[in-house]
Every structure is written in structure tokens, then in C-alpha cells.
Write a protein that holds these residues in place. Structure first.
Motif, mmCIF file in Angstrom:
data_model
loop_
_atom_site.group_PDB
_atom_site.id
_atom_site.type_symbol
_atom_site.label_atom_id
_atom_site.label_comp_id
_atom_site.label_asym_id
_atom_site.label_seq_id
_atom_site.Cartn_x
_atom_site.Cartn_y
_atom_site.Cartn_z
ATOM 1 N N GLU A 1 8.061 8.408 1.135
ATOM 2 C CA GLU A 1 8.787 7.293 0.533
ATOM 3 C C GLU A 1 8.942 6.170 1.554
ATOM 4 O OE1 GLU A 1 12.735 6.523 -2.159
ATOM 5 O OE2 GLU A 1 12.566 8.355 -1.004
ATOM 6 N N PRO A 2 8.549 4.956 1.159
ATOM 7 C CA PRO A 2 8.678 3.850 2.106
ATOM 8 C C PRO A 2 10.144 3.514 2.357
ATOM 9 C CG PRO A 2 7.849 3.068 -0.010
ATOM 10 C CD PRO A 2 7.948 4.557 -0.092
ATOM 11 N N PRO A 3 10.441 2.979 3.532
ATOM 12 C CA PRO A 3 11.838 2.645 3.817
ATOM 13 C C PRO A 3 12.317 1.501 2.922
ATOM 14 C CG PRO A 3 10.401 1.842 5.562
ATOM 15 C CD PRO A 3 9.554 2.653 4.631
ATOM 16 N N VAL A 4 13.619 1.441 2.766
ATOM 17 C CA VAL A 4 14.207 0.385 1.945
ATOM 18 C C VAL A 4 14.052 -0.939 2.677
ATOM 19 C CG1 VAL A 4 16.332 -0.428 0.881
ATOM 20 C CG2 VAL A 4 15.841 2.013 0.977
ATOM 21 N N ARG A 5 13.589 -1.926 1.954
ATOM 22 C CA ARG A 5 13.415 -3.245 2.550
ATOM 23 C C ARG A 5 14.722 -4.009 2.545
ATOM 24 N NH1 ARG A 5 8.156 -5.884 -0.148
ATOM 25 N NH2 ARG A 5 6.685 -4.234 0.281
ATOM 26 N N LEU B 1 0.843 -1.206 0.000
ATOM 27 C CA LEU B 1 0.000 0.000 0.000
ATOM 28 C C LEU B 1 0.870 1.244 0.000
ATOM 29 C CD1 LEU B 1 -2.800 1.380 0.299
ATOM 30 C CD2 LEU B 1 -2.459 1.225 2.762
ATOM 31 N N GLY B 2 1.885 1.260 0.855
ATOM 32 C CA GLY B 2 2.785 2.409 0.921
ATOM 33 C C GLY B 2 3.544 2.623 -0.369
ATOM 34 N N THR B 3 3.992 1.532 -0.975
ATOM 35 C CA THR B 3 4.717 1.645 -2.238
ATOM 36 C C THR B 3 3.807 2.171 -3.343
ATOM 37 O OG1 THR B 3 6.121 -0.205 -1.575
ATOM 38 C CG2 THR B 3 6.112 0.386 -3.908
ATOM 39 N N GLY B 4 2.597 1.643 -3.416
ATOM 40 C CA GLY B 4 1.655 2.100 -4.435
ATOM 41 C C GLY B 4 1.254 3.549 -4.265
ATOM 42 N N LEU B 5 1.000 3.948 -3.025
ATOM 43 C CA LEU B 5 0.625 5.343 -2.774
ATOM 44 C C LEU B 5 1.784 6.284 -3.065
ATOM 45 C CD1 LEU B 5 -1.457 4.999 0.509
ATOM 46 C CD2 LEU B 5 -2.316 5.416 -1.798
ATOM 47 N N TRP B 6 3.008 5.860 -2.740
ATOM 48 C CA TRP B 6 4.179 6.690 -3.028
ATOM 49 C C TRP B 6 4.350 6.863 -4.534
ATOM 50 C CZ3 TRP B 6 7.341 10.269 -1.740
ATOM 51 C CH2 TRP B 6 8.554 10.431 -2.392
ATOM 52 N N LYS B 7 4.158 5.789 -5.291
ATOM 53 C CA LYS B 7 4.289 5.895 -6.751
ATOM 54 C C LYS B 7 3.190 6.769 -7.336
ATOM 55 C CE LYS B 7 6.950 1.791 -7.358
ATOM 56 N NZ LYS B 7 7.499 0.945 -8.348
ATOM 57 N N LEU B 8 1.989 6.686 -6.781
ATOM 58 C CA LEU B 8 0.911 7.562 -7.247
ATOM 59 C C LEU B 8 1.244 9.016 -6.930
ATOM 60 C CD1 LEU B 8 -1.867 7.978 -8.498
ATOM 61 C CD2 LEU B 8 -2.872 7.480 -6.266
ATOM 62 N N ARG B 9 1.829 9.270 -5.760
ATOM 63 C CA ARG B 9 2.221 10.638 -5.434
ATOM 64 C C ARG B 9 3.279 11.148 -6.406
ATOM 65 N NH1 ARG B 9 4.798 13.306 0.013
ATOM 66 N NH2 ARG B 9 4.693 15.423 -0.804
ATOM 67 N N GLN B 10 4.222 10.290 -6.767
ATOM 68 C CA GLN B 10 5.242 10.681 -7.739
ATOM 69 C C GLN B 10 4.593 11.050 -9.071
ATOM 70 O OE1 GLN B 10 7.642 11.219 -5.469
ATOM 71 N NE2 GLN B 10 9.057 10.663 -7.071
ATOM 72 N N GLN B 11 3.592 10.285 -9.483
ATOM 73 C CA GLN B 11 2.884 10.600 -10.726
ATOM 74 C C GLN B 11 2.136 11.924 -10.603
ATOM 75 O OE1 GLN B 11 2.857 9.098 -13.749
ATOM 76 N NE2 GLN B 11 4.527 7.866 -12.911
ATOM 77 N N ILE B 12 1.523 12.170 -9.451
ATOM 78 C CA ILE B 12 0.811 13.435 -9.245
ATOM 79 C C ILE B 12 1.784 14.606 -9.303
ATOM 80 C CG2 ILE B 12 -0.515 14.795 -7.573
ATOM 81 C CD1 ILE B 12 -1.782 12.163 -6.639
ATOM 82 N N GLN B 13 2.976 14.424 -8.762
ATOM 83 C CA GLN B 13 3.965 15.498 -8.778
ATOM 84 C C GLN B 13 4.535 15.716 -10.175
ATOM 85 O OE1 GLN B 13 6.749 14.161 -5.813
ATOM 86 N NE2 GLN B 13 5.736 15.311 -4.185
ATOM 87 N N ASN B 14 4.769 14.649 -10.922
ATOM 88 C CA ASN B 14 5.418 14.775 -12.233
ATOM 89 C C ASN B 14 4.453 15.123 -13.356
ATOM 90 O OD1 ASN B 14 7.846 14.131 -11.007
ATOM 91 N ND2 ASN B 14 7.639 11.951 -11.451
ATOM 92 N N ALA B 15 3.290 14.526 -13.360
ATOM 93 C CA ALA B 15 2.301 14.772 -14.412
ATOM 94 C C ALA B 15 0.916 14.888 -13.780
ATOM 95 C CB ALA B 15 2.325 13.639 -15.435
ATOM 96 N N PRO B 16 0.607 16.036 -13.188
ATOM 97 C CA PRO B 16 -0.627 16.139 -12.410
ATOM 98 C C PRO B 16 -1.908 15.926 -13.218
ATOM 99 C CG PRO B 16 0.522 18.261 -12.503
ATOM 100 C CD PRO B 16 1.393 17.258 -13.152
#
Length: 140
Positions: A126-130, A7-22
Motif C-alpha cells: 500500500e502506498p503511503p498517504v500523500r 504506478l504504485g497506486t495502480g499496482l496496489w489496486k490491481l493487487r487488491q483486485q487479485i486478492q478479492n476476485a482472482p
């Protein structure tokens, strides 16, 4: 705010998309909201459609403004609370739609799920590194 696991990884990637191509990232958000509005029009609930027409752009602007900042600041608890309310509503509506076999109720649940995911994505960090596990031979 860190969210656990996938969930955290998916939400972080969605946030990156919102920031790069809103505009492109908000396309699915408006698509699901407009599909729910279509269901409301078919059922004759025009007041709900007018409410969505006013509310959806306001939510999108809030998502964009919070996601563009590095630190959500005092808006983070409010956004987390709004996302939680939407997620709870989504769980109830999707479950109800599946148990009674109603596509209308299920679609309302999908809208709430989408709104909750986008709101949570705006505050996701950003989620912590696993740790990665490595297999090796055992020497005796």
C-alpha cells in the motif's frame, strides 16, 4: 514493495483486485497473452504458442500465490526481477513495433507489459498517504 506515484497506486489496486476476485482480475492477463498467441499462430510460430500455453498458467499461479500473502518474503526479489525483465522487454518491443510499424512486435510488447504489471502487482504494498495541500488566505 512500494512503487512510486501513480504506478504504485495502480499496482496496489490491481493487487487488491487479485486478492478479492482472482479469476476476474486475471481475465485481462489471459486476454493479452491469448491475443499474442493468436499473432504467433498467424505467423506460424507454433513452438512459441506451446511455450505460452505452459508458461502463462504457471505465471498466473505464481502471481496468485504471492498476492494472497501479506508478506512476499524471499520471493519478492525474484518477482521484482521478473517484472523488471518483462518491463524492459516491453519497452524495447513497443518502441521497435512503433518505429517499424509492426503490429506483431507491438503486441508482443503489450504482452510483456501486462506480465510485468501483474508480477509487480503481486508484490506491491500500500502506498503511503500523500500530504494534501490546502490553499488559504494570507493574513498580514
Amino acid at each position: 514493495m512500494e512503487f512510486p506515484g501513480f504506478l504504485g497506486t495502480g499496482l496496489w489496486k490491481l493487487r487488491q483486485q487479485i486478492q478479492n476476485a482472482p479469476i476476474g482480475a486475471l481475465g485481462p492477463f489471459f486476454g493479452v497473452v491469448s491475443a499474442d498467441m493468436t499473432v504467433d499462430i498467424m505467423r506460424g510460430r507454433y513452438g512459441s504458442v506451446l511455450f505460452d500455453i505452459v508458461l502463462a498458467p504457471l505465471i498466473a499461479i505464481a502471481i496468485l500465490s504471492v498476492a494472497q500473502r501479506d508478506n512476499a518474503g524471499p520471493t519478492m526479489p525474484l518477482m521484482f526481477l521478473l517484472g523488471t525483465i518483462s518491463a524492459m522487454g516491453a519497452a524495447m518491443l513497443i518502441a521497435r513495433g512503433l518505429t517499424v510499424g509492426s503490429g506483431y512486435v507491438f503486441m508482443m510488447g503489450l504482452r510483456h507489459l501486462t506480465v510485468g504489471a501483474y508480477i509487480w502487482a503481486s508484490i506491491a504494498s500500500e502506498p503511503p498517504v500523500r500530504r494534501r495541500y490546502e490553499f488559504s488566505t494570507v493574513s498580514t
